[in-house]
Design an enzyme around this catalytic site. Sequence first.
Site, PDB file in Angstrom:
ATOM      1  N   HIS A  75       0.484  -1.188   0.171  1.00  0.00           N
ATOM      2  CA  HIS A  75       0.191   0.202  -0.088  1.00  0.00           C
ATOM      3  C   HIS A  75       1.288   1.009   0.060  1.00  0.00           C
ATOM      4  O   HIS A  75       1.031   2.300  -1.079  1.00  0.00           O
ATOM      5  CB  HIS A  75      -0.384   0.011   1.229  1.00  0.00           C
ATOM      6  CG  HIS A  75      -1.825   1.375   1.394  1.00  0.00           C
ATOM      7  ND1 HIS A  75      -2.372   1.803  -0.003  1.00  0.00           N
ATOM      8  CD2 HIS A  75      -1.602   1.900   2.282  1.00  0.00           C
ATOM      9  CE1 HIS A  75      -3.429   3.038   0.627  1.00  0.00           C
ATOM     10  NE2 HIS A  75      -2.383   3.438   2.322  1.00  0.00           N
ATOM     11  N   HIS A  99       3.843   6.672   5.257  1.00  0.00           N
ATOM     12  CA  HIS A  99       2.851   7.824   5.858  1.00  0.00           C
ATOM     13  C   HIS A  99       2.257   6.629   7.014  1.00  0.00           C
ATOM     14  O   HIS A  99       1.337   7.269   7.653  1.00  0.00           O
ATOM     15  CB  HIS A  99       1.839   8.287   5.041  1.00  0.00           C
ATOM     16  CG  HIS A  99       1.171   7.418   3.983  1.00  0.00           C
ATOM     17  ND1 HIS A  99       1.451   6.421   3.172  1.00  0.00           N
ATOM     18  CD2 HIS A  99      -0.150   6.847   4.306  1.00  0.00           C
ATOM     19  CE1 HIS A  99       0.603   5.458   2.880  1.00  0.00           C
ATOM     20  NE2 HIS A  99      -0.495   5.956   3.932  1.00  0.00           N
ATOM     21  N   GLU A 103       1.116   5.618  12.535  1.00  0.00           N
ATOM     22  CA  GLU A 103      -0.164   5.474  12.946  1.00  0.00           C
ATOM     23  C   GLU A 103      -0.460   3.619  13.479  1.00  0.00           C
ATOM     24  O   GLU A 103      -1.626   3.205  14.020  1.00  0.00           O
ATOM     25  CB  GLU A 103      -1.625   5.896  12.006  1.00  0.00           C
ATOM     26  CG  GLU A 103      -2.765   5.156  12.109  1.00  0.00           C
ATOM     27  CD  GLU A 103      -3.407   5.449  10.831  1.00  0.00           C
ATOM     28  OE1 GLU A 103      -4.795   5.010  11.122  1.00  0.00           O
ATOM     29  OE2 GLU A 103      -3.407   6.749  10.197  1.00  0.00           O
ATOM     30  N   ASP A 104       0.292   2.172  12.347  1.00  0.00           N
ATOM     31  CA  ASP A 104       0.100   1.061  12.915  1.00  0.00           C
ATOM     32  C   ASP A 104       0.931   0.747  12.962  1.00  0.00           C
ATOM     33  O   ASP A 104       1.034  -0.758  13.297  1.00  0.00           O
ATOM     34  CB  ASP A 104      -0.573   0.697  10.847  1.00  0.00           C
ATOM     35  CG  ASP A 104      -1.390   1.401  11.004  1.00  0.00           C
ATOM     36  OD1 ASP A 104      -2.363   1.948  11.507  1.00  0.00           O
ATOM     37  OD2 ASP A 104      -1.867   1.617   9.321  1.00  0.00           O
ATOM     38  N   ASP A 164      -3.353   7.942  -0.934  1.00  0.00           N
ATOM     39  CA  ASP A 164      -3.857   7.200  -0.272  1.00  0.00           C
ATOM     40  C   ASP A 164      -5.188   7.311  -0.294  1.00  0.00           C
ATOM     41  O   ASP A 164      -5.621   5.410  -0.315  1.00  0.00           O
ATOM     42  CB  ASP A 164      -3.110   7.667   1.370  1.00  0.00           C
ATOM     43  CG  ASP A 164      -4.245   6.832   2.387  1.00  0.00           C
ATOM     44  OD1 ASP A 164      -3.766   5.454   2.318  1.00  0.00           O
ATOM     45  OD2 ASP A 164      -4.729   7.212   2.954  1.00  0.00           O
ATOM     46  N   ASP A 297     -20.750  13.989 -25.960  1.00  0.00           N
ATOM     47  CA  ASP A 297     -21.453  14.167 -25.202  1.00  0.00           C
ATOM     48  C   ASP A 297     -20.250  13.841 -23.709  1.00  0.00           C
ATOM     49  O   ASP A 297     -19.971  14.112 -22.329  1.00  0.00           O
ATOM     50  CB  ASP A 297     -23.063  13.723 -24.255  1.00  0.00           C
ATOM     51  CG  ASP A 297     -23.783  14.755 -24.658  1.00  0.00           C
ATOM     52  OD1 ASP A 297     -23.918  15.936 -24.790  1.00  0.00           O
ATOM     53  OD2 ASP A 297     -25.108  14.332 -24.612  1.00  0.00           O
TER      54      ASP A 297
END
Length: 594
Positions: A75, A99, A103-104, A164, A297
């Site tokens: 990820h 990143h 947090e993890d 993310d 369109d």
Amino acid sequence: MGCAVAVARRLAALAAGAPRAETTADAADAVRPLIAAHRRVFPGADAGLLRRAYAVADHWHSGQVRKSGAPYITHPLAVAILLADIGMDTTTLVAALLHDTVEDTGLTIGQVKAEFGAEVAVLVDGVTKLDGSKWGDHAEGETFRKMILAASIDLRVLVIKLADRVHNMRTLGHHPKREKRERIARASMELLVPFAQRLGLYDYQRELEDLAFATLSPEAHGRVSALARQTEAARNAALGELITGMRAQLAAAGVRAQVEARARHLYSIHLSLPGEGGWSASAAGTDAASAPLRPTDAARVVVVVDGSESDCYIALGVLHGRWHPVDDRFRDYISLPKYNMYRSLHTAVLVGGEPVGVLIRTQAMDAVATYGVAARIREAGGRDGKVSADVARQADLDWLDRLLAWQPLAAPGEFLDGLRADLSHSGMVVFTPDGTPVKLPAGSTAVDFAYAVSPATAGSAVGVLVNGMRKPMENSLSHGQVVDLITGPYADPPDSWLAAAHSGHARAHLKAAIARRKGEEAAALGRAAVAKAMAAQRGRDGRELRDLEDDGTAFSAARRLGFTDLDALYEAVGLDSLSASDFLANLGTPAPQP
């Protein structure tokens, strides 16, 4: 061998225990696509720094897997590649790789800062969610508040967050719970799509919209996709002939330009179909199944001029001279840019009786229209991809300044609602009488205008002149209007203004003003109740309330009861959350008998 030793030493300093034996070899293979994508934009970028960041992230995420069953490290690597593809700098890619570590995993911001520097630490901290066990229901709103504050220091925080979310939306189908998938998709539409739009990251915006559309309205998504496929051949034929003609006309006029068709994304087509009202499942209905989709369109013609702004207007004249323009489809976003730095001329011409959208811009404008704030970073990065936070922050983003101005006024439970309100509309620009542009959310009223001009004096407004005509403060404004406030003596804004306000900026100030006024009214009632109670016992001790206020007795009692000052105590009495008799009891004075 020297590189492997260096990586191992770095990891050992950050973790208790050595990294896995295969880390270095795996990192060399896994990080190669990221380095290649980064060096396509910045040939001299520091590949070693990316390898080191990947090795650290891989070590700390060791043993973690995603809902798909893939190793978790896939990820952050995918997020970094997404950012490399739009030309983000090396610091941003390093932060993207790291990143989720704070947090993890057990890695701390302090360790990130020591290993990779303060800028990387700011970016990682900016996208790190707050602990839900501590913040409860307010965690999501306060996480967004924290992220916006970090973006005021470095806009790259928001860019990382968007990449993310793009990757998380790509893999959303692996989440087993439909309710969770829909909640994430809806939040993406309400908050992340508007951020992408305001940063000019249109590729991210389009992909997020289409992915959320597929999750929230899968049947409508399938129908629109089928309609686009069915008209593809006719569209290519019609636009191919038009583009050939435009190239010839521009060349004959001496205008050098690239002319090409660019497809609209499915959600955009969905919104343009008759009867289609948005992304919710309830709005999808069956209209899209029978709604006609003209071949033209599903795409627009983009003319990228190899020249200056004036060449865009020349190109416009050339095309209008050959193809009949549609009167109400012209917009000049070159002289009056959108709120997100976007600049282009928008028009439409008739081809076989059908309107075809045409966008005209310079190469520099096209870069901004494609990459938004990333275009500034691509330009500043030179060959080595090194960009300072100062460069990343330098952007004319009034919407971010407004968020920063009102967010301190919003209570934890109200910030997210205010943020949704501010982000839920596209922007428009109105002008003061001296020609100063004022950027507002679409749908804004004169109330929003007054607070955008000056929150300190907004209360003195009693009306407004819109293009010279007097209107009430609740009047809705339109793009391009000249607005002049009519003022009188300053007064607290009426409650009716809150219903008329659209922007989070105006609503936050109004809620604070209304709460302050109601607090003052309650405090006045409370003080009167205490004074009355004191008067009832005056015969016994001869003291009045003013005496207790002057000598500090009343203040001391207020502090003992947990209030910061007497106004707060009187307000509590006025709101019936504290009785006058309880206050008097804490003075050491007997309360009057009923």
